[in-house]
Enzyme design. Structure first.
Site, PDB file in Angstrom:
ATOM      1  N   GLU A 258       7.823  -0.267   0.278  1.00 54.55           N
ATOM      2  CA  GLU A 258       6.072  -1.614   0.072  1.00 54.55           C
ATOM      3  C   GLU A 258       6.376  -2.092  -0.910  1.00 54.55           C
ATOM      4  OE1 GLU A 258       4.048   1.717  -2.659  1.00 54.55           O
ATOM      5  OE2 GLU A 258       4.337   3.301  -1.698  1.00 54.55           O
TER       6      GLU A 258
ATOM      7  N   ARG B 233      15.215  11.008  -0.413  1.00 55.92           N
ATOM      8  CA  ARG B 233      15.398  10.221  -0.427  1.00 55.92           C
ATOM      9  C   ARG B 233      15.450   9.631  -2.045  1.00 55.92           C
ATOM     10  NH1 ARG B 233      10.116   6.712  -0.439  1.00 55.92           N
ATOM     11  NH2 ARG B 233      11.206   4.605  -0.764  1.00 55.92           N
TER      12      ARG B 233
ATOM     13  N   ASN C  82       3.627   4.792   3.527  1.00 58.16           N
ATOM     14  CA  ASN C  82       3.502   5.897   2.168  1.00 58.16           C
ATOM     15  C   ASN C  82       2.788   6.230   2.588  1.00 58.16           C
ATOM     16  OD1 ASN C  82       6.867   5.816   1.441  1.00 58.16           O
ATOM     17  ND2 ASN C  82       6.066   4.560  -0.479  1.00 58.16           N
TER      18      ASN C  82
ATOM     19  N   TYR D 188      -1.214   8.047   0.666  1.00 56.26           N
ATOM     20  CA  TYR D 188      -2.179   8.826  -1.113  1.00 56.26           C
ATOM     21  C   TYR D 188      -3.532   7.958  -0.386  1.00 56.26           C
ATOM     22  CZ  TYR D 188       2.248   8.581  -2.712  1.00 56.26           C
ATOM     23  OH  TYR D 188       3.511   7.983  -2.886  1.00 56.26           O
TER      24      TYR D 188
ATOM     25  N   HIS E  91      13.354  -0.542  -4.494  1.00 57.99           N
ATOM     26  CA  HIS E  91      12.374   0.412  -5.188  1.00 57.99           C
ATOM     27  C   HIS E  91      12.176  -0.168  -5.996  1.00 57.99           C
ATOM     28  CE1 HIS E  91       9.380   4.346  -4.173  1.00 57.99           C
ATOM     29  NE2 HIS E  91       8.646   3.512  -5.805  1.00 57.99           N
TER      30      HIS E  91
ATOM     31  N   GLU F 243       6.415   8.598   1.959  1.00 52.48           N
ATOM     32  CA  GLU F 243       5.686   9.353   0.608  1.00 52.48           C
ATOM     33  C   GLU F 243       4.981   9.915   0.416  1.00 52.48           C
ATOM     34  OE1 GLU F 243       5.220   6.179  -2.272  1.00 52.48           O
ATOM     35  OE2 GLU F 243       7.850   5.550  -2.943  1.00 52.48           O
TER      36      GLU F 243
HETATM   37  O1  IFM Z   1       5.253   7.089  -8.196  1.00 49.11           O
HETATM   38  C1  IFM Z   1       4.352   6.136  -6.716  1.00 49.11           C
HETATM   39  C2  IFM Z   1       5.721   5.126  -5.937  1.00 49.11           C
HETATM   40  O2  IFM Z   1       7.225   4.413  -6.444  1.00 49.11           O
HETATM   41  C3  IFM Z   1       5.791   4.112  -5.013  1.00 49.11           C
HETATM   42  N1  IFM Z   1       4.792   4.743  -4.373  1.00 49.11           N
HETATM   43  C4  IFM Z   1       3.826   5.125  -4.677  1.00 49.11           C
HETATM   44  C5  IFM Z   1       3.718   6.202  -5.975  1.00 49.11           C
HETATM   45  C6  IFM Z   1       2.405   6.580  -6.097  1.00 49.11           C
HETATM   46  O3  IFM Z   1       1.844   5.827  -7.157  1.00 49.11           O
END
Ligand code: IFM
Length: 477
Positions: free
Chosen positions: A167, A78, A295, A297, A122, A366
């Site tokens: 995002e 990607r 995405n 985290y 992006h 992500e």
């Molecule tokens: O680096 C970023 C990415 O550009 C978008 N999603 C979160 C990642 C980590 O912060």
């Protein structure tokens, strides 16, 4: 990797990057300036005054990076297309040299047996469009759809998977409300207009991409897993406001064709003047998706808080009477983000429960962690914390699949260490270490771990003790 769960045979293992974070070459071959080129030059906007001028020099080293992907064994890569590289002012003429770069990248990926997955936006808006109001301006949504058409006409014969926006919450709320990202604005209603126009731009581009030959079209969101700090009504209401801002204001229009119920409580006066929303917009925004990109985290725990700014005339759109609280007894990544892998499973199951058949297949577009990586005396990068992070989150994805969520793919963020926006180059998310002084790439232990995992999944040989990643080498069995 012992007892690692098996993924479905057609599950896509991938890795992800984004244009501004890796390409560099910001002034070459006719590329125009983006809002990030402007923002990085603002005093104190980016730690250390870092810029994207060189980044990972991927624009010149993409062949080497494709070789790393091939060796890694990913099915899909990607990447994002830099809008100002292919259309320098965001409207009008296209830049053949810019498009040519992505042609070469895509052809190189296909030659290496890797499926390209392209993100169209992006975060690197052409500065010329920001000068006209950026995403606050409805016209930007139409400019985006025109750009999407031209890029897809050039590449959709070879790129099967397309992501319109990455995002959009970040574009709207970090870009126009907190000001932590480009263009660095701190606004109220205009930030909500930006959010709406991002959704509109997405919706306008979905049919256009299909007409141009795109096989799979989706959008990538970054929904949060939000828990109230206590079961008291104040904290529960605060958690709903957090969810409205991070999740529901995006998923509701996209998947149900309605605006989120909690908007009035979340934005009060800021959302009462909605002239930026027009009849028919919801129908455009709710264009059917082939997949939803997620995405993920880290989760949040929130509690009720007073407005930071009592005055609605100056209040920013992210001032919604909630604040995060710490999550005790959890490891934190170098970003300070708590590591709680099961929340990814819970988030996915929650989406499935909320939207049922309206939830399209999901790709985790992500997931990854920043760690304080330093090459060891043996020359390798022993990033055991990242391996443990990825292991936990991949198991959470497998658990969600076992619970009936249709997850089709997983992309590690990121292939390379790169420009982490307002944090500059200090935060390293890569499977591959980048020595920025020399541009030397060093695959980390996590790279070899992921390589071994993909190999084992493809051979159907996951299970106790079957795969041992060898730092610095090929997996053995
Ligand atoms: O680096 C970023 C990415 O550009 C978008 N999603 C979160 C990642 C980590 O912060």
């Amino acid at each position: 990797m012992s007892d690692f769960p098996s993924f479905p045979p057609d599950f896509v293992f991938g890795a992800a990057t984004a244009a501004f974070q890796i390409e560099g070459a910001t002034r070459e071959d006719g590329r125009g300036p983006s809002i990030w080129d402007t923002f990085v030059r603002r005093p104190r906007a980016v730690l250390g005054g870092d810029t994207g001028d060189v980044a990972c020099d991927h624009y010149h080293r993409y062949r080497e990076d494709i070789a790393l992907l091939k060796e890694l064994g990913v099915r899909s890569y990607r990447f994002s297309v830099s809008w100002p590289r292919v259309q320098p002012t965001g409207s009008g003429p296209f830049n053949a040299a810019g498009l040519d770069f992505y042609e070469r990248l895509v052809d190189g990926l296909l030659d290496a047996g890797i499926e390209p997955a392209a993100t169209l936006y992006h975060w690197d808006l052409p500065q010329a469009l920001e000068d006209e109001g950026g995403w606050r301006n409805r016209d930007t949504a139409h400019r985006f759809a025109d750009y999407a058409r031209s890029v897809a006409e050039a590449l959709a014969d070879r790129v099967p998977r397309w992501i319109t926006l990455n995002e959009p919450w970040c574009s709207a709320f970090l870009g126009y409300a907190s000001g932590h990202h480009a263009p660095g604005a701190r606004e109220g209603t205009p930030a909500l207009a930006a959010a709406h126009h991002l959704l509109l731009g997405h919706g306008l581009s979905v049919p256009v991409l299909r007409e141009a030959g795109a096989r799979e079209v989706g959008i990538t969101l970054n929904p949060d897993h939000v828990t109230p700090a206590t079961s008291g009504p104040g904290d529960v209401a605060a958690a709903l406001r957090a969810e409205t801002q991070r999740n529901l204001m995006w998923t509701e229009p996209l998947l149900t064709g309605r605006y989120a119920d909690g908007e009035d409580d979340t934005w009060g006066e800021l959302i009462r003047h909605q002239s930026f929303r027009r009849d028919g917009d919801l129908g455009v925004i709710a264009a059917p998706l082939d997949f939803l990109g997620i995405n993920y985290y880290t989760p949040s725990v929130v509690r009720a808080a007073p407005y930071r700014d009592e005055d609605p005339l100056s209040r920013a759109a992210d001032d919604n009477r909630f604040e995060g609280v710490g999550i005790p007894r959890t490891r934190r990544t170098a970003m300070g983000w708590p590591v709680v892998p099961h929340t990814l499973r819970d988030l996915l199951v929650g989406l499935r429960e909320r939207y049922g058949a309206a939830l399209p297949p999901i790709h985790i577009t992500e997931n990854g962690s920043a760690e304080n990586d330093v090459p060891a005396p043996d020359g390798a990068v022993h990033d055991t914390d990242r391996i443990s992070y990825l292991d936990g989150h991949l198991r959470a994805v497998a658990a969600a699949i076992a619970d009936g969520v249709d997850v089709r793919g997983y992309y590690v963020w990121s292939l390379l260490d790169n420009f982490e926006w307002a944090y500059g180059y200090g935060k390293r998310f890569g499977l591959v270490y980048v020595d920025y002084a020399t541009q030397r790439r060093i695959p980390k232990d996590s790279y070899h771990w992921y390589q071994a995992l993909i190999t084992a999944q493809e051979r159907g040989t996951t299970g106790p003790g079957l795969v041992r990643p060898v730092p610095g080498g090929r997996p053995t069995r």
